[in-house]
Design a protein around this motif. Structure first.
Motif, PDB file in Angstrom:
ATOM      1  N   MET A   1      38.164 -40.113 -34.562  1.00  0.00           N
ATOM      2  CA  MET A   1      38.066 -38.789 -33.939  1.00  0.00           C
ATOM      3  C   MET A   1      37.576 -37.753 -34.941  1.00  0.00           C
ATOM      4  O   MET A   1      37.899 -37.803 -36.117  1.00  0.00           O
ATOM      5  N   ASN A   2      36.738 -36.835 -34.465  1.00  0.00           N
ATOM      6  CA  ASN A   2      36.372 -35.695 -35.288  1.00  0.00           C
ATOM      7  C   ASN A   2      37.513 -34.691 -35.274  1.00  0.00           C
ATOM      8  O   ASN A   2      38.335 -34.656 -34.374  1.00  0.00           O
ATOM      9  N   GLU A   3      37.559 -33.858 -36.284  1.00  0.00           N
ATOM     10  CA  GLU A   3      38.597 -32.839 -36.351  1.00  0.00           C
ATOM     11  C   GLU A   3      37.983 -31.497 -35.958  1.00  0.00           C
ATOM     12  O   GLU A   3      37.237 -30.898 -36.730  1.00  0.00           O
ATOM     13  N   PRO A   4      38.264 -31.026 -34.751  1.00  0.00           N
ATOM     14  CA  PRO A   4      37.692 -29.748 -34.335  1.00  0.00           C
ATOM     15  C   PRO A   4      38.359 -28.596 -35.057  1.00  0.00           C
ATOM     16  O   PRO A   4      39.532 -28.665 -35.418  1.00  0.00           O
ATOM     17  N   THR A   5      37.609 -27.528 -35.260  1.00  0.00           N
ATOM     18  CA  THR A   5      38.196 -26.316 -35.801  1.00  0.00           C
ATOM     19  C   THR A   5      38.824 -25.525 -34.658  1.00  0.00           C
ATOM     20  O   THR A   5      38.493 -25.720 -33.480  1.00  0.00           O
ATOM     21  N   SER A   6      39.700 -24.599 -34.995  1.00  0.00           N
ATOM     22  CA  SER A   6      40.292 -23.753 -33.959  1.00  0.00           C
ATOM     23  C   SER A   6      39.218 -22.895 -33.301  1.00  0.00           C
ATOM     24  O   SER A   6      39.293 -22.606 -32.097  1.00  0.00           O
ATOM     25  N   ASN A   7      38.189 -22.499 -34.084  1.00  0.00           N
ATOM     26  CA  ASN A   7      37.092 -21.706 -33.505  1.00  0.00           C
ATOM     27  C   ASN A   7      36.338 -22.504 -32.451  1.00  0.00           C
ATOM     28  O   ASN A   7      35.975 -21.974 -31.393  1.00  0.00           O
ATOM     29  N   GLN A   8      36.074 -23.788 -32.743  1.00  0.00           N
ATOM     30  CA  GLN A   8      35.357 -24.611 -31.778  1.00  0.00           C
ATOM     31  C   GLN A   8      36.181 -24.811 -30.513  1.00  0.00           C
ATOM     32  O   GLN A   8      35.667 -24.689 -29.398  1.00  0.00           O
ATOM     33  N   LEU A   9      37.459 -25.112 -30.653  1.00  0.00           N
ATOM     34  CA  LEU A   9      38.308 -25.325 -29.481  1.00  0.00           C
ATOM     35  C   LEU A   9      38.414 -24.052 -28.647  1.00  0.00           C
ATOM     36  O   LEU A   9      38.412 -24.107 -27.409  1.00  0.00           O
ATOM     37  N   SER A  10      38.510 -22.909 -29.316  1.00  0.00           N
ATOM     38  CA  SER A  10      38.559 -21.640 -28.596  1.00  0.00           C
ATOM     39  C   SER A  10      37.261 -21.394 -27.843  1.00  0.00           C
ATOM     40  O   SER A  10      37.271 -20.956 -26.677  1.00  0.00           O
ATOM     41  N   ALA A  11      36.138 -21.673 -28.492  1.00  0.00           N
ATOM     42  CA  ALA A  11      34.843 -21.475 -27.851  1.00  0.00           C
ATOM     43  C   ALA A  11      34.688 -22.406 -26.647  1.00  0.00           C
ATOM     44  O   ALA A  11      34.158 -22.000 -25.599  1.00  0.00           O
ATOM     45  N   ILE A  12      35.145 -23.638 -26.782  1.00  0.00           N
ATOM     46  CA  ILE A  12      35.056 -24.594 -25.669  1.00  0.00           C
ATOM     47  C   ILE A  12      35.891 -24.107 -24.491  1.00  0.00           C
ATOM     48  O   ILE A  12      35.452 -24.148 -23.337  1.00  0.00           O
ATOM     49  N   ALA A  13      37.095 -23.642 -24.770  1.00  0.00           N
ATOM     50  CA  ALA A  13      37.968 -23.157 -23.692  1.00  0.00           C
ATOM     51  C   ALA A  13      37.315 -21.980 -22.966  1.00  0.00           C
ATOM     52  O   ALA A  13      37.335 -21.899 -21.726  1.00  0.00           O
ATOM     53  N   ARG A  14      36.714 -21.059 -23.725  1.00  0.00           N
ATOM     54  CA  ARG A  14      36.052 -19.911 -23.104  1.00  0.00           C
ATOM     55  C   ARG A  14      34.841 -20.361 -22.290  1.00  0.00           C
ATOM     56  O   ARG A  14      34.582 -19.845 -21.194  1.00  0.00           O
ATOM     57  N   PHE A  15      34.104 -21.307 -22.829  1.00  0.00           N
ATOM     58  CA  PHE A  15      32.895 -21.796 -22.161  1.00  0.00           C
ATOM     59  C   PHE A  15      33.257 -22.469 -20.837  1.00  0.00           C
ATOM     60  O   PHE A  15      32.609 -22.236 -19.805  1.00  0.00           O
ATOM     61  N   ARG A  16      34.297 -23.279 -20.852  1.00  0.00           N
ATOM     62  CA  ARG A  16      34.730 -23.935 -19.618  1.00  0.00           C
ATOM     63  C   ARG A  16      35.177 -22.902 -18.589  1.00  0.00           C
ATOM     64  O   ARG A  16      34.841 -23.003 -17.399  1.00  0.00           O
ATOM     65  N   ALA A  17      35.909 -21.913 -19.030  1.00  0.00           N
ATOM     66  CA  ALA A  17      36.382 -20.879 -18.111  1.00  0.00           C
ATOM     67  C   ALA A  17      35.220 -20.112 -17.496  1.00  0.00           C
ATOM     68  O   ALA A  17      35.260 -19.736 -16.313  1.00  0.00           O
ATOM     69  N   MET A  18      34.173 -19.868 -18.266  1.00  0.00           N
ATOM     70  CA  MET A  18      33.009 -19.155 -17.751  1.00  0.00           C
ATOM     71  C   MET A  18      32.345 -19.918 -16.607  1.00  0.00           C
ATOM     72  O   MET A  18      31.861 -19.322 -15.645  1.00  0.00           O
ATOM     73  N   HIS A  19      32.321 -21.243 -16.698  1.00  0.00           N
ATOM     74  CA  HIS A  19      31.711 -22.051 -15.641  1.00  0.00           C
ATOM     75  C   HIS A  19      32.531 -22.037 -14.353  1.00  0.00           C
ATOM     76  O   HIS A  19      32.010 -22.336 -13.278  1.00  0.00           O
ATOM     77  N   GLU A  20      33.789 -21.716 -14.477  1.00  0.00           N
ATOM     78  CA  GLU A  20      34.683 -21.800 -13.320  1.00  0.00           C
ATOM     79  C   GLU A  20      34.758 -20.506 -12.516  1.00  0.00           C
ATOM     80  O   GLU A  20      35.156 -20.529 -11.348  1.00  0.00           O
ATOM     81  N   SER A  21      34.383 -19.393 -13.119  1.00  0.00           N
ATOM     82  CA  SER A  21      34.741 -18.117 -12.500  1.00  0.00           C
ATOM     83  C   SER A  21      33.581 -17.283 -11.981  1.00  0.00           C
ATOM     84  O   SER A  21      33.770 -16.476 -11.070  1.00  0.00           O
ATOM     85  N   ARG A  22      32.369 -17.451 -12.530  1.00  0.00           N
ATOM     86  CA  ARG A  22      31.318 -16.496 -12.183  1.00  0.00           C
ATOM     87  C   ARG A  22      29.965 -17.035 -12.613  1.00  0.00           C
ATOM     88  O   ARG A  22      29.878 -18.083 -13.254  1.00  0.00           O
ATOM     89  N   CYS A  23      28.909 -16.305 -12.248  1.00  0.00           N
ATOM     90  CA  CYS A  23      27.568 -16.631 -12.716  1.00  0.00           C
ATOM     91  C   CYS A  23      27.294 -15.854 -13.994  1.00  0.00           C
ATOM     92  O   CYS A  23      27.523 -14.647 -14.052  1.00  0.00           O
ATOM     93  N   PHE A  24      26.841 -16.533 -15.029  1.00  0.00           N
ATOM     94  CA  PHE A  24      26.560 -15.859 -16.290  1.00  0.00           C
ATOM     95  C   PHE A  24      25.212 -16.301 -16.844  1.00  0.00           C
ATOM     96  O   PHE A  24      24.695 -17.369 -16.509  1.00  0.00           O
ATOM     97  N   VAL A  25      24.642 -15.439 -17.685  1.00  0.00           N
ATOM     98  CA  VAL A  25      23.365 -15.744 -18.335  1.00  0.00           C
ATOM     99  C   VAL A  25      23.637 -16.371 -19.693  1.00  0.00           C
ATOM    100  O   VAL A  25      24.442 -15.859 -20.478  1.00  0.00           O
TER     101      VAL A  25
END
Length: 282
Positions: free
Chosen positions: A1-25
Motif C-alpha cells: 500500500m502507498n502511504e497517502p498524506t493527510s492533504n491527499q486524503l482531504s483533497a480526495i474527500a472534497r473531490f468526491r463530495a463535489m461530484h455528489e452535490s452539484r455541477c462544477f467546472v
C-alpha cells in the motif's frame, strides 16, 4: 500500500463530495503557474491536460510523445502546486494490457492526485478503440489498483467514440460507459459529445454515477447552468485554456514579425499582478 498524506486524503474527500452535490467546472492548467492562478480565481478543483502539457514541451498530444516518468513528474508537480483536488489526465494508462494499466495507475495514485482518468483510444487508426471486453478489463484493472493502494482516488472512465470518429458515437458511448460504470468507474466521460439530448441520454444511462462533459470551444447551448440542468456534474475544458494562451502568443508574435509593431502588448497580463501572486505564495 502507498502511504497517502493527510492533504491527499482531504483533497480526495472534497473531490468526491463535489461530484455528489452539484455541477462544477474543472479547469485544466498545464503548469504550476496556471494551477496557482486558477486556485487564486476560486476554482475548487483542477485537472491536468495531456495536450496542454505536451504543447508546452513542443510535442504532439500522443502517449508515445511523453514517456511515463515525465508525465508522472508533471502530474506530481501540479498536484503539489495547490491544496486543491487534482484529477490526472492519464491518457491510456500508458499500457495496453490490464496488468500494465494497473501497475501504472498505482504509480499515478502515488503522485498525490485526487482522481485520474483512463481512456479507451488505442492510438491506432485501424482499430481506434480497444476491443469491448479488453476496454472493460482495463477499467477493472485500474479500479483494482486503486483499491489495492488504499487511497480512494476518483476513477474516471473515458469513451473516445466522438474523438476517433466512430460512425454511431452515441451508441458506442452508451454501451461502453454503462459497462465502465459496472467495472468500477466513479465518473463517466465521453469527450466530444455536445448535443444536449445526447448528453442527457448519457447522464440517464449511467445514473446515479456522475458524468463529465468537455467544453473546449464556444458553444452557445452549453453554459454551466445549462449543463447542470441536463444533470452533468463536472465540466472540464481540456486544452482550451492552453490554446487560448497560445492564440494570444501567436497573434502577438506574428504582429511583431509582420508589422514591427508592439501594440499587441496592450493585452498582456499585468506583471505586478502575477509577480505579487507568486511572491505571496512563497
Amino acid at each position: 500500500m502507498n502511504e497517502p498524506t493527510s492533504n491527499q486524503l482531504s483533497a480526495i474527500a472534497r473531490f468526491r463530495a463535489m461530484h455528489e452535490s452539484r455541477c462544477f467546472v474543472l479547469p485544466n492548467p498545464w503548469d504550476v503557474g496556471t494551477a496557482v492562478y486558477l486556485q487564486h480565481l476560486g476554482f475548487q478543483a483542477l485537472a491536468t491536460t495531456s495536450s496542454g502539457y505536451a504543447f508546452s514541451r513542443g510535442l504532439p498530444d500522443t502517449v508515445s510523445a511523453i514517456n511515463l516518468d515525465d508525465m508522472l513528474a508533471h502530474i506530481r508537480e501540479v498536484a503539489a502546486a495547490t491544496p486543491l483536488p487534482v484529477n490526472a489526465d492519464f491518457q491510456t494508462g500508458y499500457a495496453d494490457e490490464p496488468e500494465g494499466v494497473a501497475a501504472n495507475v498505482a504509480r499515478c495514485v502515488a503522485t498525490g492526485v485526487a482522481g485520474l482518468s483512463i481512456e479507451d483510444a488505442t492510438g491506432n487508426s485501424s482499430t481506434p478503440l480497444y476491443e469491448d471486453q479488453l476496454a472493460v478489463e482495463r477499467i477493472k484493472a485500474a479500479r483494482g489498483a486503486i483499491e489495492a493502494s488504499g487511497i480512494p482516488v476518483v476513477l474516471t472512465a473515458r469513451c473516445e467514440a466522438w474523438l476517433v470518429g466512430q460512425a454511431d458515437p452515441l451508441r458506442v458511448a452508451l454501451d461502453r460507459l454503462v459497462a465502465y460504470a459496472g467495472a468500477g468507474a466513479d465518473c463517466l466521460y465521453a469527450p466530444g459529445v455536445s448535443d444536449p439530448d445526447e448528453i442527457t441520454a448519457i447522464v440517464r444511462a449511467v445514473s446515479p454515477k456522475p458524468v463529465n462533459v468537455l467544453v473546449s470551444r464556444p458553444n452557445p447551448v452549453l453554459s454551466v447552468s445549462r449543463l447542470a440542468d441536463l444533470g452533468v456534474r463536472r465540466v472540464s475544458v481540456g486544452s482550451a485554456l492552453s490554446r487560448v494562451a497560445w492564440g494570444a502568443f501567436i497573434r502577438s508574435a506574428r504582429s511583431i514579425a509582420e508589422t514591427g509593431s508592439f501594440d499587441s502588448f496592450a493585452d498582456a497580463a499585468s506583471f505586478k499582478e502575477l509577480d505579487d501572486l507568486f511572491v505571496n505564495r512563497r
